[in-house]
Design an enzyme around this catalytic site. Sequence first.
Site, mmCIF file in Angstrom:
data_model
loop_
_atom_site.group_PDB
_atom_site.id
_atom_site.type_symbol
_atom_site.label_atom_id
_atom_site.label_comp_id
_atom_site.label_asym_id
_atom_site.label_seq_id
_atom_site.Cartn_x
_atom_site.Cartn_y
_atom_site.Cartn_z
ATOM 1 N N ASN A 86 0.864 -1.181 0.000
ATOM 2 C CA ASN A 86 0.000 0.000 0.000
ATOM 3 C C ASN A 86 0.902 1.233 0.000
ATOM 4 O OD1 ASN A 86 -2.387 -1.499 0.138
ATOM 5 N ND2 ASN A 86 -2.225 -1.692 2.353
ATOM 6 N N GLN A 93 -2.250 2.929 2.952
ATOM 7 C CA GLN A 93 -1.099 2.769 3.847
ATOM 8 C C GLN A 93 -1.389 3.443 5.188
ATOM 9 O OE1 GLN A 93 2.624 4.182 2.202
ATOM 10 N NE2 GLN A 93 3.827 3.407 3.942
ATOM 11 N N HIS A 99 6.566 -1.578 3.697
ATOM 12 C CA HIS A 99 6.451 -3.000 4.033
ATOM 13 C C HIS A 99 5.640 -3.706 2.963
ATOM 14 C CE1 HIS A 99 3.142 -0.751 5.824
ATOM 15 N NE2 HIS A 99 2.393 -1.818 5.588
ATOM 16 N N LEU A 100 5.859 -5.005 2.861
ATOM 17 C CA LEU A 100 5.129 -5.843 1.918
ATOM 18 C C LEU A 100 4.228 -6.764 2.725
ATOM 19 C CD1 LEU A 100 7.854 -5.013 0.513
ATOM 20 C CD2 LEU A 100 7.719 -7.163 -0.737
ATOM 21 N N HIS A 101 3.004 -6.930 2.252
ATOM 22 C CA HIS A 101 2.090 -7.885 2.873
ATOM 23 C C HIS A 101 2.096 -9.174 2.055
ATOM 24 C CE1 HIS A 101 -0.397 -4.800 5.177
ATOM 25 N NE2 HIS A 101 0.175 -4.026 4.274
HETATM 26 P P1 AMP Z 1 -0.579 -0.727 5.751
HETATM 27 O O1 AMP Z 1 -2.039 -0.409 5.941
HETATM 28 O O2 AMP Z 1 -0.243 -1.261 4.405
HETATM 29 O O3 AMP Z 1 0.296 0.422 6.183
HETATM 30 O O4 AMP Z 1 -0.294 -1.944 6.713
HETATM 31 C C1 AMP Z 1 0.010 -1.795 8.056
HETATM 32 C C2 AMP Z 1 -0.270 -3.125 8.677
HETATM 33 O O5 AMP Z 1 0.444 -3.205 9.888
HETATM 34 C C3 AMP Z 1 -1.749 -3.373 9.026
HETATM 35 O O6 AMP Z 1 -2.192 -4.546 8.341
HETATM 36 C C4 AMP Z 1 -1.733 -3.553 10.531
HETATM 37 O O7 AMP Z 1 -2.636 -4.526 10.957
HETATM 38 C C5 AMP Z 1 -0.298 -3.948 10.798
HETATM 39 N N1 AMP Z 1 0.227 -3.617 12.104
HETATM 40 C C6 AMP Z 1 0.172 -2.428 12.751
HETATM 41 N N2 AMP Z 1 0.830 -2.496 13.917
HETATM 42 C C7 AMP Z 1 1.337 -3.745 14.007
HETATM 43 C C8 AMP Z 1 2.105 -4.434 14.991
HETATM 44 N N3 AMP Z 1 2.497 -3.846 16.118
HETATM 45 N N4 AMP Z 1 2.439 -5.717 14.749
HETATM 46 C C9 AMP Z 1 2.040 -6.331 13.610
HETATM 47 N N5 AMP Z 1 1.308 -5.735 12.654
HETATM 48 C C10 AMP Z 1 0.957 -4.463 12.854
#
Ligand code: AMP
Length: 118
Positions: A86, A93, A99-101
Amino acid sequence: MADTIFGKITRGEIPTEFLYEDEHCVVIRDIQPQAPTHVLIIPRKPISRLVDSQPEDQTLLGHLLIVAGKVADQLGVGDAFRLVINNGEGGGQTVFHLHLHILAGRDMAEGQLASGLN
Ligand code: AMP
């Protein structure tokens, strides 16, 4: 760029299980999984958004893709997963540290681009 939760995680300041780690990145489980398998590949280098990456990040970005494939394989989803980045608020985002999902374990073919995150 401002520090984020992922900066703290990659530096080991917030205890988090690393499914994989090397000198360039760590892999953790997403805290709010959107699929049965949902992990995040986070470079140790804090790049805010994909569009903020620079030519010198080319090797790192390639490395993240290689790690994604290996980790997906190790998690048993190497044949069927979706890789998502994202970019920017409008792109969904929420954490401004690139980061990559990896998403897998449900029918990733259904919904095509609409399914996935946010
Ligand atoms: P994005 O929306 O692409 O920025 O993804 C951020 C992701 O980080 C979301 O899917 C959240 O659920 C995840 N996230 C946020 N904080 C943490 C955390 N402390 N540990 C693991 N995942 C997290």
